[in-house]
Design a protein around this motif. Sequence first.
Motif, mmCIF file in Angstrom:
data_model
loop_
_atom_site.group_PDB
_atom_site.id
_atom_site.type_symbol
_atom_site.label_atom_id
_atom_site.label_comp_id
_atom_site.label_asym_id
_atom_site.label_seq_id
_atom_site.Cartn_x
_atom_site.Cartn_y
_atom_site.Cartn_z
ATOM 1 N N ASN A 234 1.023 26.564 -23.193
ATOM 2 C CA ASN A 234 0.172 26.806 -22.025
ATOM 3 C C ASN A 234 -1.275 26.385 -22.276
ATOM 4 O O ASN A 234 -1.914 25.809 -21.403
ATOM 5 N N ILE B 124 -6.892 21.554 -4.281
ATOM 6 C CA ILE B 124 -7.671 22.797 -4.263
ATOM 7 C C ILE B 124 -9.092 22.481 -3.834
ATOM 8 O O ILE B 124 -9.706 21.517 -4.303
ATOM 9 N N ALA C 234 -8.847 34.420 -22.558
ATOM 10 C CA ALA C 234 -8.103 35.659 -22.790
ATOM 11 C C ALA C 234 -6.624 35.481 -22.520
ATOM 12 O O ALA C 234 -6.231 34.836 -21.545
ATOM 13 N N HIS D 290 -3.000 34.424 -9.412
ATOM 14 C CA HIS D 290 -2.247 33.533 -8.522
ATOM 15 C C HIS D 290 -1.469 32.560 -9.405
ATOM 16 O O HIS D 290 -2.065 31.828 -10.201
ATOM 17 N N VAL E 256 0.365 33.003 -12.037
ATOM 18 C CA VAL E 256 0.145 33.176 -13.482
ATOM 19 C C VAL E 256 1.268 33.961 -14.166
ATOM 20 O O VAL E 256 1.625 33.659 -15.307
ATOM 21 N N ILE F 94 3.613 34.031 -18.478
ATOM 22 C CA ILE F 94 3.301 35.024 -19.517
ATOM 23 C C ILE F 94 4.595 35.497 -20.178
ATOM 24 O O ILE F 94 5.500 35.987 -19.485
#
Length: 323
Positions: free
Chosen positions: A29, A46, A126, A144, A146, A150
Amino acid sequence: MSATNAVSSGGGATAEQIEQARTDPKLANVLYHDWEAGTYDDKWSISYDQRCIDYARDRFVRISGDDNWPYDRALELGCGTGFFLLNLRQAGVLDEGHVTDISPGMVAVAKRNAEGLGFSVEGRVADAESIPYDDNEFDLVVGHAVLHHIPDVELAIREVLRVLKPGGRFVFCGEPTQRGDIVARRLSQLTWFTASRVTQWPVLRNRWGRPPTELAESSREAALESLVDLHTFDPDRLAALCMRAGAIDVRTQTEELTASWFGWPVRTVEAAVRPGSLGWNWAMFAYRGWQRLSWLDENVMERFVPDEFFYNVGVTGVKSEAT
Ligand SMILES: C[S@@+](CC[C@H](N)C(=O)[O-])C[C@H]1O[C@@H](n2cnc3c(N)ncnc32)[C@H](O)[C@@H]1O
Protein backbone atom coordinates in the motif's frame (compact mmCIF):
# COMPACT_ATOMS: atom_id res chain seq x y z
CA MET A 1 11.72 -2.63 6.93
CA SER A 2 8.30 -1.83 8.39
CA ALA A 3 5.60 -0.48 6.07
CA THR A 4 5.40 2.92 7.73
CA ASN A 5 9.17 3.40 7.37
CA ALA A 6 9.13 2.58 3.68
CA VAL A 7 9.24 6.14 2.37
CA SER A 8 9.57 6.03 -1.38
CA SER A 9 12.65 7.73 -2.74
CA GLY A 10 10.67 9.62 -5.38
CA GLY A 11 12.44 7.59 -8.05
CA GLY A 12 10.05 4.67 -7.50
CA ALA A 13 10.25 1.43 -5.56
CA THR A 14 13.26 -0.85 -5.90
CA ALA A 15 12.88 -4.39 -7.22
CA GLU A 16 13.73 -5.65 -3.73
CA GLN A 17 10.93 -3.57 -2.14
CA ILE A 18 8.43 -4.86 -4.68
CA GLU A 19 9.44 -8.45 -3.97
CA GLN A 20 9.01 -7.83 -0.22
CA ALA A 21 5.61 -6.21 -0.82
CA ARG A 22 4.26 -9.47 -2.24
CA THR A 23 4.03 -10.80 1.32
CA ASP A 24 3.53 -7.47 3.11
CA PRO A 25 0.23 -5.78 2.17
CA LYS A 26 1.04 -2.62 4.17
CA LEU A 27 4.31 -2.16 2.32
CA ALA A 28 2.44 -2.78 -0.96
CA ASN A 29 0.00 0.00 0.00
CA VAL A 30 2.81 2.44 0.82
CA LEU A 31 4.70 1.79 -2.42
CA TYR A 32 1.63 1.72 -4.65
CA HIS A 33 -0.03 4.83 -3.22
CA ASP A 34 3.23 6.78 -3.03
CA TRP A 35 3.61 6.03 -6.72
CA GLU A 36 0.01 7.09 -7.46
CA ALA A 37 -0.02 10.24 -5.30
CA GLY A 38 1.07 12.75 -7.96
CA THR A 39 -1.49 11.62 -10.57
CA TYR A 40 -4.28 10.33 -8.30
CA ASP A 41 -6.64 13.33 -8.58
CA ASP A 42 -6.53 13.21 -12.39
CA LYS A 43 -6.94 9.45 -12.51
CA TRP A 44 -10.11 9.50 -10.39
CA SER A 45 -11.48 12.87 -11.62
CA ILE A 46 -11.11 14.28 -8.11
CA SER A 47 -11.68 18.00 -7.72
CA TYR A 48 -12.38 20.46 -4.93
CA ASP A 49 -15.22 22.31 -6.63
CA GLN A 50 -18.99 22.10 -6.12
CA ARG A 51 -19.27 18.74 -7.91
CA CYS A 52 -17.04 16.92 -5.40
CA ILE A 53 -18.15 19.03 -2.42
CA ASP A 54 -21.74 17.91 -3.09
CA TYR A 55 -20.64 14.33 -3.67
CA ALA A 56 -18.69 14.12 -0.39
CA ARG A 57 -21.42 15.83 1.66
CA ASP A 58 -24.17 13.66 0.14
CA ARG A 59 -22.22 10.46 0.89
CA PHE A 60 -21.64 11.64 4.47
CA VAL A 61 -25.30 12.51 5.08
CA ARG A 62 -26.61 9.36 3.39
CA ILE A 63 -24.40 7.01 5.42
CA SER A 64 -24.50 8.84 8.75
CA GLY A 65 -28.12 10.04 8.52
CA ASP A 66 -26.73 13.11 10.29
CA ASP A 67 -27.11 16.72 9.18
CA ASN A 68 -26.44 18.18 12.62
CA TRP A 69 -22.96 19.63 11.99
CA PRO A 70 -20.36 21.16 12.01
CA TYR A 71 -18.18 18.78 13.99
CA ASP A 72 -15.38 20.51 15.86
CA ARG A 73 -12.29 18.27 15.43
CA ALA A 74 -12.21 15.64 12.70
CA LEU A 75 -9.68 12.99 11.64
CA GLU A 76 -9.46 11.14 8.34
CA LEU A 77 -7.84 7.71 7.93
CA GLY A 78 -6.39 6.79 4.53
CA CYS A 79 -6.93 10.36 3.31
CA GLY A 80 -5.22 9.90 -0.06
CA THR A 81 -5.01 13.34 -1.65
CA GLY A 82 -7.61 14.68 0.81
CA PHE A 83 -10.70 14.21 -1.38
CA PHE A 84 -13.14 13.33 1.43
CA LEU A 85 -12.06 15.47 4.40
CA LEU A 86 -11.15 18.59 2.39
CA ASN A 87 -14.46 18.54 0.54
CA LEU A 88 -16.38 17.86 3.78
CA ARG A 89 -14.65 20.86 5.31
CA GLN A 90 -15.65 22.99 2.34
CA ALA A 91 -19.23 21.71 2.72
CA GLY A 92 -19.24 22.91 6.34
CA VAL A 93 -19.41 19.43 7.90
CA LEU A 94 -16.31 20.00 10.08
CA ASP A 95 -14.11 22.80 11.39
CA GLU A 96 -10.62 21.51 12.25
CA GLY A 97 -9.25 18.76 10.00
CA HIS A 98 -6.47 16.22 10.56
CA VAL A 99 -5.46 13.88 7.74
CA THR A 100 -3.54 10.60 8.01
CA ASP A 101 -2.42 7.98 5.51
CA ILE A 102 0.08 5.14 5.47
CA SER A 103 1.58 6.67 2.30
CA PRO A 104 3.84 9.68 2.96
CA GLY A 105 3.34 10.79 -0.66
CA MET A 106 -0.44 10.97 -0.17
CA VAL A 107 -0.17 12.95 3.08
CA ALA A 108 2.09 15.49 1.35
CA VAL A 109 -0.37 15.94 -1.54
CA ALA A 110 -3.35 16.24 0.84
CA LYS A 111 -1.60 19.01 2.79
CA ARG A 112 -0.68 20.77 -0.45
CA ASN A 113 -4.28 20.52 -1.71
CA ALA A 114 -5.55 22.06 1.56
CA GLU A 115 -3.10 24.96 1.22
CA GLY A 116 -4.29 25.46 -2.37
CA LEU A 117 -7.83 25.81 -0.99
CA GLY A 118 -6.72 28.46 1.49
CA PHE A 119 -6.72 26.52 4.75
CA SER A 120 -4.37 24.14 6.49
CA VAL A 121 -4.85 20.69 7.93
CA GLU A 122 -2.51 18.75 10.15
CA GLY A 123 -1.14 15.69 8.36
CA ARG A 124 0.56 12.61 9.80
CA VAL A 125 1.83 9.42 8.23
CA ALA A 126 -0.12 6.75 10.09
CA ASP A 127 -1.21 3.14 9.92
CA ALA A 128 -4.94 2.92 10.72
CA GLU A 129 -4.20 -0.06 12.98
CA SER A 130 -2.22 2.18 15.37
CA ILE A 131 -3.41 5.78 15.11
CA PRO A 132 -0.78 8.20 16.47
CA TYR A 133 -3.20 10.33 18.54
CA ASP A 134 -4.21 10.24 22.19
CA ASP A 135 -7.50 8.84 23.51
CA ASN A 136 -10.70 10.94 23.23
CA GLU A 137 -9.29 13.57 20.83
CA PHE A 138 -11.84 13.75 18.01
CA ASP A 139 -15.54 14.46 17.52
CA LEU A 140 -15.58 12.75 14.13
CA VAL A 141 -13.46 10.15 12.29
CA VAL A 142 -14.04 9.64 8.56
CA GLY A 143 -12.66 7.53 5.73
CA HIS A 144 -13.46 6.94 2.07
CA ALA A 145 -12.38 3.75 0.25
CA VAL A 146 -9.84 2.86 2.93
CA LEU A 147 -11.17 -0.04 5.05
CA HIS A 148 -10.70 -2.59 2.26
CA HIS A 149 -6.93 -1.88 2.28
CA ILE A 150 -6.41 -2.47 6.03
CA PRO A 151 -5.35 -6.01 7.06
CA ASP A 152 -7.12 -6.01 10.48
CA VAL A 153 -10.27 -3.89 10.05
CA GLU A 154 -11.59 -4.69 13.54
CA LEU A 155 -8.36 -3.46 15.13
CA ALA A 156 -8.63 -0.23 13.09
CA ILE A 157 -12.22 0.33 14.31
CA ARG A 158 -11.04 -0.21 17.91
CA GLU A 159 -8.42 2.45 17.29
CA VAL A 160 -11.07 4.78 15.82
CA LEU A 161 -13.19 4.34 18.97
CA ARG A 162 -10.14 4.98 21.17
CA VAL A 163 -9.35 8.37 19.57
CA LEU A 164 -13.04 9.43 19.40
CA LYS A 165 -14.51 11.39 22.31
CA PRO A 166 -17.44 9.68 24.07
CA GLY A 167 -20.48 10.31 21.86
CA GLY A 168 -18.23 10.90 18.81
CA ARG A 169 -19.13 9.42 15.42
CA PHE A 170 -17.27 7.54 12.69
CA VAL A 171 -18.36 7.47 9.04
CA PHE A 172 -16.68 5.24 6.42
CA CYS A 173 -17.96 5.40 2.83
CA GLY A 174 -17.15 3.87 -0.53
CA GLU A 175 -16.18 0.32 0.46
CA PRO A 176 -16.76 -2.46 -2.10
CA THR A 177 -19.36 -5.14 -1.40
CA GLN A 178 -18.56 -8.78 -2.16
CA ARG A 179 -21.14 -9.23 -4.92
CA GLY A 180 -20.95 -5.69 -6.32
CA ASP A 181 -17.19 -5.99 -6.69
CA ILE A 182 -17.42 -9.20 -8.75
CA VAL A 183 -19.80 -7.54 -11.25
CA ALA A 184 -17.74 -4.31 -11.40
CA ARG A 185 -14.48 -6.21 -12.05
CA ARG A 186 -16.03 -8.33 -14.81
CA LEU A 187 -17.51 -5.25 -16.53
CA SER A 188 -14.19 -3.42 -16.25
CA GLN A 189 -12.24 -6.36 -17.70
CA LEU A 190 -14.65 -6.63 -20.63
CA THR A 191 -14.51 -2.88 -21.27
CA TRP A 192 -10.69 -2.83 -21.07
CA PHE A 193 -10.44 -5.77 -23.48
CA THR A 194 -12.71 -4.02 -26.01
CA ALA A 195 -11.61 -0.39 -25.63
CA SER A 196 -7.86 -1.08 -25.63
CA ARG A 197 -8.23 -2.96 -28.94
CA VAL A 198 -10.77 -0.76 -30.71
CA THR A 199 -8.74 2.41 -30.03
CA GLN A 200 -5.74 0.80 -31.79
CA TRP A 201 -7.67 0.51 -35.08
CA PRO A 202 -5.79 2.71 -37.62
CA VAL A 203 -8.79 5.01 -38.16
CA LEU A 204 -9.08 5.73 -34.39
CA ARG A 205 -5.49 5.40 -33.18
CA ASN A 206 -4.31 8.98 -33.80
CA ARG A 207 -7.14 10.54 -31.85
CA TRP A 208 -7.86 8.07 -29.06
CA GLY A 209 -5.20 5.36 -28.98
CA ARG A 210 -2.68 5.17 -26.16
CA PRO A 211 0.88 4.16 -27.07
CA PRO A 212 1.06 0.34 -26.68
CA THR A 213 3.90 0.71 -24.15
CA GLU A 214 1.59 2.68 -21.84
CA LEU A 215 -1.20 0.16 -22.33
CA ALA A 216 1.12 -2.62 -21.24
CA GLU A 217 1.55 -0.82 -17.90
CA SER A 218 5.28 -1.33 -17.98
CA SER A 219 5.88 0.20 -14.57
CA ARG A 220 6.89 -2.29 -11.88
CA GLU A 221 4.64 -0.59 -9.36
CA ALA A 222 1.56 -1.35 -11.47
CA ALA A 223 2.12 -4.98 -10.47
CA LEU A 224 1.38 -3.89 -6.90
CA GLU A 225 -2.17 -2.90 -7.77
CA SER A 226 -3.38 -6.47 -7.37
CA LEU A 227 -1.84 -6.64 -3.87
CA VAL A 228 -3.42 -3.59 -2.23
CA ASP A 229 -7.13 -4.52 -2.24
CA LEU A 230 -7.53 -6.91 0.70
CA HIS A 231 -11.27 -7.15 1.41
CA THR A 232 -14.77 -6.85 0.08
CA PHE A 233 -17.61 -6.55 2.60
CA ASP A 234 -20.94 -8.10 3.38
CA PRO A 235 -22.97 -5.22 4.93
CA ASP A 236 -24.27 -7.27 7.88
CA ARG A 237 -20.83 -8.66 8.71
CA LEU A 238 -19.30 -5.19 8.50
CA ALA A 239 -21.88 -3.92 11.00
CA ALA A 240 -21.22 -6.92 13.30
CA LEU A 241 -17.47 -6.24 13.14
CA CYS A 242 -17.99 -2.62 14.25
CA MET A 243 -20.19 -3.73 17.15
CA ARG A 244 -17.60 -6.33 18.22
CA ALA A 245 -15.05 -3.51 18.24
CA GLY A 246 -17.29 -1.67 20.74
CA ALA A 247 -19.32 0.78 18.61
CA ILE A 248 -22.99 1.53 19.27
CA ASP A 249 -25.75 2.83 16.96
CA VAL A 250 -24.08 1.05 14.04
CA ARG A 251 -25.78 1.10 10.67
CA THR A 252 -24.71 0.34 7.12
CA GLN A 253 -26.01 1.79 3.87
CA THR A 254 -25.38 0.44 0.38
CA GLU A 255 -25.28 2.59 -2.77
CA GLU A 256 -24.82 2.29 -6.55
CA LEU A 257 -26.30 -0.61 -8.47
CA THR A 258 -26.98 0.52 -12.07
CA ALA A 259 -24.75 3.56 -11.38
CA SER A 260 -21.79 1.21 -10.85
CA TRP A 261 -22.67 -0.86 -13.95
CA PHE A 262 -22.34 2.44 -15.83
CA GLY A 263 -19.54 4.04 -13.80
CA TRP A 264 -16.94 1.26 -13.93
CA PRO A 265 -16.99 0.85 -17.73
CA VAL A 266 -16.88 4.66 -18.08
CA ARG A 267 -13.79 4.87 -15.83
CA THR A 268 -12.19 1.99 -17.70
CA VAL A 269 -12.71 3.69 -21.07
CA GLU A 270 -11.11 6.83 -19.61
CA ALA A 271 -8.07 4.76 -18.57
CA ALA A 272 -7.84 3.00 -21.94
CA VAL A 273 -7.78 6.06 -24.22
CA ARG A 274 -5.22 8.82 -24.74
CA PRO A 275 -5.40 11.18 -21.73
CA GLY A 276 -7.47 14.29 -22.45
CA SER A 277 -8.86 12.94 -25.74
CA LEU A 278 -12.47 12.49 -24.59
CA GLY A 279 -13.23 16.12 -23.87
CA TRP A 280 -15.88 18.04 -21.96
CA ASN A 281 -18.95 16.41 -23.56
CA TRP A 282 -17.76 13.01 -22.40
CA ALA A 283 -17.11 14.33 -18.88
CA MET A 284 -20.67 15.71 -18.70
CA PHE A 285 -22.12 12.49 -20.15
CA ALA A 286 -20.25 10.50 -17.50
CA TYR A 287 -21.28 12.74 -14.60
CA ARG A 288 -24.92 13.21 -15.61
CA GLY A 289 -25.27 9.52 -16.46
CA TRP A 290 -23.94 8.55 -13.04
CA GLN A 291 -26.24 11.10 -11.33
CA ARG A 292 -29.38 9.83 -13.10
CA LEU A 293 -28.63 6.19 -12.42
CA SER A 294 -27.82 6.97 -8.78
CA TRP A 295 -31.26 8.56 -8.52
CA LEU A 296 -32.79 5.42 -10.02
CA ASP A 297 -30.87 3.22 -7.56
CA GLU A 298 -31.84 5.29 -4.54
CA ASN A 299 -35.49 5.80 -5.41
CA VAL A 300 -36.44 2.62 -7.23
CA MET A 301 -33.88 -0.21 -7.10
CA GLU A 302 -33.37 -0.06 -3.33
CA ARG A 303 -37.00 -1.14 -2.90
CA PHE A 304 -36.56 -4.36 -4.89
CA VAL A 305 -32.91 -5.39 -4.89
CA PRO A 306 -31.19 -6.86 -1.78
CA ASP A 307 -28.52 -4.51 -0.45
CA GLU A 308 -25.62 -6.94 -0.91
CA PHE A 309 -25.94 -6.57 -4.71
CA PHE A 310 -25.11 -2.84 -4.60
CA TYR A 311 -21.49 -1.88 -5.26
CA ASN A 312 -20.67 0.41 -2.32
CA VAL A 313 -21.24 0.02 1.37
CA GLY A 314 -20.77 2.66 4.03
CA VAL A 315 -20.86 2.23 7.79
CA THR A 316 -21.38 4.60 10.68
CA GLY A 317 -21.34 4.18 14.43
CA VAL A 318 -20.87 6.03 17.70
CA LYS A 319 -18.60 5.74 20.73
CA SER A 320 -20.68 5.14 23.82
CA GLU A 321 -20.93 8.04 26.32
CA ALA A 322 -20.33 5.43 29.03
CA THR A 323 -16.76 4.65 27.88
C1 LIG B 1 -8.29 3.93 -2.53
S1 LIG B 1 -7.28 5.09 -1.67
C2 LIG B 1 -8.51 6.24 -1.12
C3 LIG B 1 -7.95 7.60 -0.84
C4 LIG B 1 -8.98 8.66 -0.46
N1 LIG B 1 -9.61 8.35 0.80
C5 LIG B 1 -10.00 8.83 -1.54
O1 LIG B 1 -11.14 8.37 -1.39
O2 LIG B 1 -9.66 9.39 -2.59
C6 LIG B 1 -6.86 4.25 -0.16
C7 LIG B 1 -5.89 5.01 0.73
O3 LIG B 1 -5.74 4.27 1.93
C8 LIG B 1 -4.38 4.30 2.31
N2 LIG B 1 -4.09 3.13 3.17
C9 LIG B 1 -3.91 1.84 2.81
N3 LIG B 1 -3.66 1.07 3.88
C10 LIG B 1 -3.68 1.88 4.96
C11 LIG B 1 -3.47 1.68 6.37
N4 LIG B 1 -3.21 0.47 6.88
N5 LIG B 1 -3.56 2.75 7.18
C12 LIG B 1 -3.82 3.99 6.68
N6 LIG B 1 -4.01 4.24 5.37
C13 LIG B 1 -3.95 3.20 4.51
C14 LIG B 1 -3.64 4.27 0.99
O4 LIG B 1 -2.31 4.72 1.11
C15 LIG B 1 -4.51 5.16 0.12
O5 LIG B 1 -4.11 6.51 0.14
